[in-house]
Design an enzyme around this catalytic site. Structure first.
Site, PDB file in Angstrom:
ATOM      1  N   ASP A  25       0.901  -1.076   0.084  1.00 56.19           N
ATOM      2  CA  ASP A  25      -0.055  -0.152  -0.023  1.00 56.19           C
ATOM      3  C   ASP A  25       1.002   1.122   0.038  1.00 56.19           C
ATOM      4  OD1 ASP A  25      -1.715  -2.067   0.340  1.00 56.19           O
ATOM      5  OD2 ASP A  25      -3.037  -0.875   1.746  1.00 56.19           O
ATOM      6  N   LYS A  45     -10.392  -0.074  -2.634  1.00 54.36           N
ATOM      7  CA  LYS A  45     -10.143  -0.280  -1.024  1.00 54.36           C
ATOM      8  C   LYS A  45     -10.261   1.006  -0.261  1.00 54.36           C
ATOM      9  CE  LYS A  45      -6.803  -1.335   2.659  1.00 54.36           C
ATOM     10  NZ  LYS A  45      -5.532  -1.926   3.105  1.00 54.36           N
ATOM     11  N   LYS A  66      -6.913   3.125  -3.463  1.00 52.50           N
ATOM     12  CA  LYS A  66      -7.549   3.176  -2.064  1.00 52.50           C
ATOM     13  C   LYS A  66      -7.483   4.450  -1.429  1.00 52.50           C
ATOM     14  CE  LYS A  66      -5.139   2.142   2.404  1.00 52.50           C
ATOM     15  NZ  LYS A  66      -4.120   1.283   3.032  1.00 52.50           N
TER      16      LYS A  66
END
Lengths: 306, 486, 271
Positions: free
Chosen positions: A143, A242, A206
């Site tokens: 991430d 996400k 995300k």
């Protein structure tokens, strides 16, 4: 590995969003009433989609290990309930997490927030080194945060380049690109940054680090899902989504799933393509599942803190 | 047929039934509400639940004598009680009505969905709160009439004769009653014959809050009852919402009577989507524009005008969104498109779809659910490749059917949008602000939604021009139809 | 020396910025102090032409700056003054001043519970046929003309033959005060007949009655005919008093615009 080149016309900057109607659409999703067997199904699905996360300065090996055990079996007396999709930890804890989760390929993926999380304000070279180390220690997923300052200043090439390089450093690991929508200021920017990240090679987009408010609002979520939809319809490339930060209860989580189902369809209704970045959400999902299963509303104390 | 990369939207979300279960009481026989009392009548007909075909109640049709009794009660109440009453006191009664409606909102919503067929999501979230807010809004005007028309003296007109349609039974009743009552008029109102239930409940509210007898009288019945009401010599005001055909008849029949008339009639609203619109959001607005209330909306965006360069793209997005709409039980909280109010209206809609097909339109229908086995339902429908000469681009269908046309330049869009006898409403979608203003102001209609559609508010005047009628409801402009200015 | 003979004005209709004879070829004789005048007897065709001109001219007239419309009305006042029509001149000047002010009085900003800027403005109704009671004289004609045009409408003034002298003067003043062709037409004839023609013309948006120009039967027929096109009927019963803003507002339509307003992050973001 193929490295996408920077499109000089910056097509993502042409994306347009109308805020009022985004809000209206989300408000309508929130009126969806999830009952009985649909609720059972979506609660379990949501549980299986959680990236169980701990990203604190006080994180210890013990805490990370406990988190991994909870990810594998969220409720000790319910071994048949799904494990979470992944755990998400700082790079320093990847190796410890890998030991608890077992070898790569197990039910729970291992994600790590590399790249100078959460600010991203470290030299690119060190960020890439961090990514390589995390992958080497056993991370399945990385991430990363984008440089919001560069994006807001219009230095799109810098943002693009960093994603491309990070993706290369990931190797086989899947790359989730955190836009930190709470710092982007407008939904137009969210729409643009989503498309930029996708073109630069993101496997997932995300919303947030969880360190900035507002985090994963449904409004930014819808705009990001629309970018994913556009990409898929145009190219067939499937990108994951996400939301992270601020989703603490089951009801909003289930409404997120409605939003996904009605925007992207059934191909995204799996942990391969949709994740919740969350920590406390798991316990509320468990609580609702117990409520459905046993007909009583359990005390929160029944569920372990981590 | 399906392109290589198409979303799998159908079946992505199987929603279990989520029925609204608030119990409601429906009297087996509905008479009239005259002089503060429920009275029985004769000549009964049935009101049915369009989603099931079940008879909800027997309803009496008022004849000339009953209408006369209602008008006389209203006249007496006007002269003796409501007209002379202090404005602040009138306002307080209206505030009480608004509050009591809020308290009984769920019952009102359930009754409305049962009687009309609209989704509970809409009756609960739109019709009922808006209706209550309308009373709340005009309650505040009741003690401020001397400020309504600066420098002039205003007075109530007297008895208002009001006739309302079946598409928003409670909301239209509120739109009609609230300004009339706030300004000191009294009312005889006729609900549509297919949707009398919420009016009945509202009369209970009037009794509960102490609205003086005769201030509001409700007579049930069909066109003949309406004719007695509109033609009665005492009312000085006639307010009608409904079809343009009936509106013309009312206008002709009241000619020479000196009655003040306002008409809110049909429409064929254009919803204009420019290439530089936020397309996904314009899709949502288009959905609101035509599938809200099954398209039984006078201001529905029933003509979609697409800039040709994005037409195919936009239609793909629209069709995907349509395929997530859930058609079915109006009392299910997840229903997006409910039942068609009457068999007659369903036939009208089916007729127009056939006409469109015969005129060369391609018919496309989509929804997330199959049509229910029983009840009156119609799938969300697109009529593609329509041009301005087609019947389905000119006549009001009043159902979930959207005629799709294209244009190439802003001028052409304006020209096509204005190419109608109607003039109620339009929508405009673009992210270019100068164009948004320019086009919004150039459209020949009473209401324009700029990046929106089918939004309503008590503070916002609503009404049309030309064949869509005249007079405004809502806001300051909504006072004028119920005032005499000297 | 022979006494000077007067040069007679030949009365004509004023349509599309031109002085024209009636297509009917007929006139109505009117006795005046100076002798017999022959007013054109406006026909169905004349009114059809007048309506077409009015329809064509209206959008551009409405699109002119309010200030400019006010100046043209003021200029009409100057011309009327020059013809000794002081009272009518005063009326033109009075309404000239409304051109750029009445909007401020009749528009509202409506506080709606949504992320939209909601405003109601006034728009012209379009083409107005104004039937003027001859008893109201030049003042009645100017009142009708000024009230209609100051709101951005174009107008057909339907004038009784007995007012032909004033009508001719008024047309000459219009022709010399910068009015775009087609904004004002003046048609003389028999009022009941002219109104009968208007009853068959669907492209007229509003019938304006100034004073009490029609007997009950004709008035009823006009109202009934207007129902066919949902035509509006507006009365200015006493033109000795200028139309109030509220009355002017009846010669306009309220148009409400919901203009989407920006909201950061698209709303309340309740989750």
């Amino acid at each position: 590995m193929h490295r996408p080149s920077f499109p000089n016309d910056r097509p993502w900057r042409r994306a347009r969003v109308d805020n009022a109607m985004v809000a209206a659409r989300c408000a309508r999703v929130r009126t969806r009433s999830i009952k009985t067997e649909t609720k059972d199904h979506l609660l379990r699905l949501a549980l299986s989609m959680v990236d169980l996360t701990t990203l604190e300065g006080v994180d210890t090996t013990e805490r990370v290990e406990a988190l991994c055990r909870k990810a594998l079996r969220p409720l000790s007396d319910r071994p048949d309930w799904p494990s979470t999709a992944a755990v998400c930890v700082y790079p320093n804890h990847v190796a410890a997490a890998r030991r608890v989760l077992g070898p790569v390929g197990g039910p729970v993926k291992l994600a790590s927030v590399a790249t100078g999380f959460p600010a991203g304000q470290t030299p690119l070279a060190t960020r890439l080194r961090e990514v390589e180390q995390a992958v080497a220690d056993g991370a399945d997923e990385i991430d990363m945060v984008i440089d919001r300052g560069a994006f807001l200043a219009g230095r799109d090439a810098d943002v693009f380049h960093e994603i491309v390089e990070t993706k290369a450093a990931c190797g086989a690991a899947r790359l989730k690109v955190i836009l930190e929508t709470g710092e982007l200021g407008t939904l137009d920017n969210v729409a643009a940054a989503s498309r930029l990240a996708i073109l630069a090679g993101a496997d997932f987009i995300k919303t947030s680090t969880g360190k900035i408010q507002p985090a994963a609002t449904m409004e930014v979520g819808l705009v990001m899902l629309e970018a994913i939809r556009e990409t898929y319809l145009a190219t067939g490339v499937q990108i994951g989504m996400k939301p992270a930060g601020g989703i603490r209860a089951s009801k909003p989580a289930l409404h997120w799933l409605v939003l996904v189902a009605e925007t992207l369809g059934s191909d995204w209704m799996s942990p391969t393509w949709f994740r919740f970045g969350a920590s406390s959400l798991v316990n509320d999902l468990l609580r609702q599942l117990v409520r459905r299963d046993e007909g009583i509303y359990p005390s929160p104390r029944r569920f372990s803190v981590d | 047929m399906t392109p290589p990369h198409e979303l799998r939207l159908s079946g992505a979300l199987d929603l279990a039934p989520a029925p609204e279960r608030t119990p409601v009481h429906i009297p087996p026989r509905l008479g009239h509400f005259i002089d503060g009392a429920f009275v029985d009548g004769s000549d009964t007909f049935d009101t049915i639940n369009p989603a099931t075909g079940d008879v909800l109640a027997k309803v009496c049709a008022a004849g000339a004598e009953e209408v006369d009794a209602a008008v006389r009660a209203a006249d007496r109440a006007f002269r003796e009680v409501w007209g002379p009453m202090d404005g602040a006191a009138r306002g307080k009664v209206l505030y009480r009505i608004a509050r009591r409606m809020q308290e009984r909102s769920r019952e009102l919503a359930v009754l409305e969905s049962m009687d009309n067929g609209k989704p509970i999501r809409e009756s609960r979230d739109v019709d009922v709160p808006l209706a209550a807010n309308h009373f709340f809004y005009y309650a505040g005007w009741a003690d401020k009439l001397s400020y309504a028309v600066p420098g002039r003296t205003v007075r109530p007109l007297g008895v208002a004769a009001q006739v309302i349609p079946w598409n928003f039974p409670l909301l239209m009743m509120a739109w009609k009653l609230a300004p009339a009552l706030a300004m000191g008029n009294t009312v005889v109102i006729k609900p549509a014959e297919t949707t009398p239930l919420t009016a009945r409940l509202l009369c209970e509210v009037f009794q509960e809050v102490g609205l003086p007898p005769g201030v509001v009288n409700v007579v049930n019945g069909a066109g003949a009852t309406g004719g007695h009401l509109v033609g009665h010599p005492i009312p000085r005001k006639v307010a009608f919402t409904g079809s343009t055909g009936v509106g013309k008849r009312i206008l002709a029949s009241t000619a020479g009577s000196g009655k003040k008339v306002t008409l809110e009639l049909g429409g064929k609203g254009a919803n204009i989507v420019f290439a530089d619109a936020a397309l996904d959001q314009a899709v949502e607005g288009t959905i609101n524009g035509i599938f809200f209330n099954q398209g039984h909306v006078c201001c529905a965006g029933s003509r979609l005008l697409l800039e040709e360069s994005v037409a195919a793209d936009f239609l793909g997005r629209l069709q995907r969104r349509m395929s997530t709409l859930r058609v079915g039980d109006p009392l299910d909280k997840n229903t997006d498109v409910g039942a068609i109010n009457s068999e007659r209206q369903l036939k009208v809609i089916q007729h127009y779809v056939d006409v469109g097909r015969n005129e060369g339109a391609t018919v496309w229908q989509g929804s997330a659910t199959a049509l229910p086995k029983r009840g009156l339902f119609h799938l969300p429908t697109l009529l593609l490749d329509v041009d301005s000469t087609c019947t389905v681009a000119r006549e009001e269908i009043f159902g979930p059917v959207l005629s799709v046309l294209t244009f190439r330049t802003p001028d052409e869009a304006i020209k096509k949008a204005n190419d109608t006898e109607y003039g109620l409403s339009c929508g405009v979608w673009t992210e270019k602000t100068s164009k948004l203003f320019e086009v919004s102001h150039a459209l020949n209609c009473g209401v324009v939604w700029a990046n929106g559609y089918n939004l309503f508010d008590p503070a916002s005047p609503f009404g049309g021009v030309r064949h869509s009628g005249f007079g405004r409801e809502g806001g300051l402009a909504g006072l004028a139809p119920y005032l005499e200015v000297t | 020396m022979t006494a000077r003979l007067a040069v007679w004005r030949t009365p004509k209709l004023y349509i599309g910025g031109q002085f024209v004879r009636s297509e009917s070829g007929q006139t109505v004789a009117v006795a005046t102090a100076e002798g017999i005048l022959h007013a054109c007897r406006g026909s169905r065709k004349d009114l059809r032409d007048a309506t077409e001109h009015a329809r064509a001219a209206q959008p551009k007239w409405a699109a002119r700056a309010a200030l400019n419309r006010g100046q043209i009305l003021y200029r009409l006042g100057e011309m009327l003054e020059g013809r000794g029509a002081g009272e009518a001149a005063d009326r033109a000047v009075h309404h000239a001043g409304w051109a750029d002010k009445v909007t401020a009085l009749l528009s509202t900003l409506n506080p709606v519970s949504a992320t939209y800027v909601n405003y109601t403005m006034i728009r012209p109704v379009g083409v107005i046929a104004a039937v003027v009671d001859p008893a109201t004289g030049m003042l009645g004609m100017v009142e009708a003309l000024a009230a209609a045009t100051v709101m951005g409408n174009s107008v057909l003034l339907l004038v009784a033959a007995e007012s032909v002298d004033d009508a001719t003067t008024l047309a000459e003043c219009i022709a010399t005060s910068d009015w775009p062709a087609g904004v004002v037409q003046i048609v003389t004839g028999t009022l009941s007949e002219l109104v009968g023609h208007v009853n068959g013309l669907d492209d007229i948006d509003t019938l304006l009655r100034v004073g009490t120009p029609l007997d009950a039967e004709v008035a009823l027929a006009a109202e009934q005919a207007g129902a066919r096109t949902i035509r509006r009927l507006v009365d200015l019963p006493n033109p000795s008093i200028p139309a109030t803003p509220e009355q002017l507002g009846r010669l306009a339509e309220a148009k409400t615009v919901w203009m989407s307003a920006y909201e950061p992050q698209g709303g309340a973001a309740s989750y």
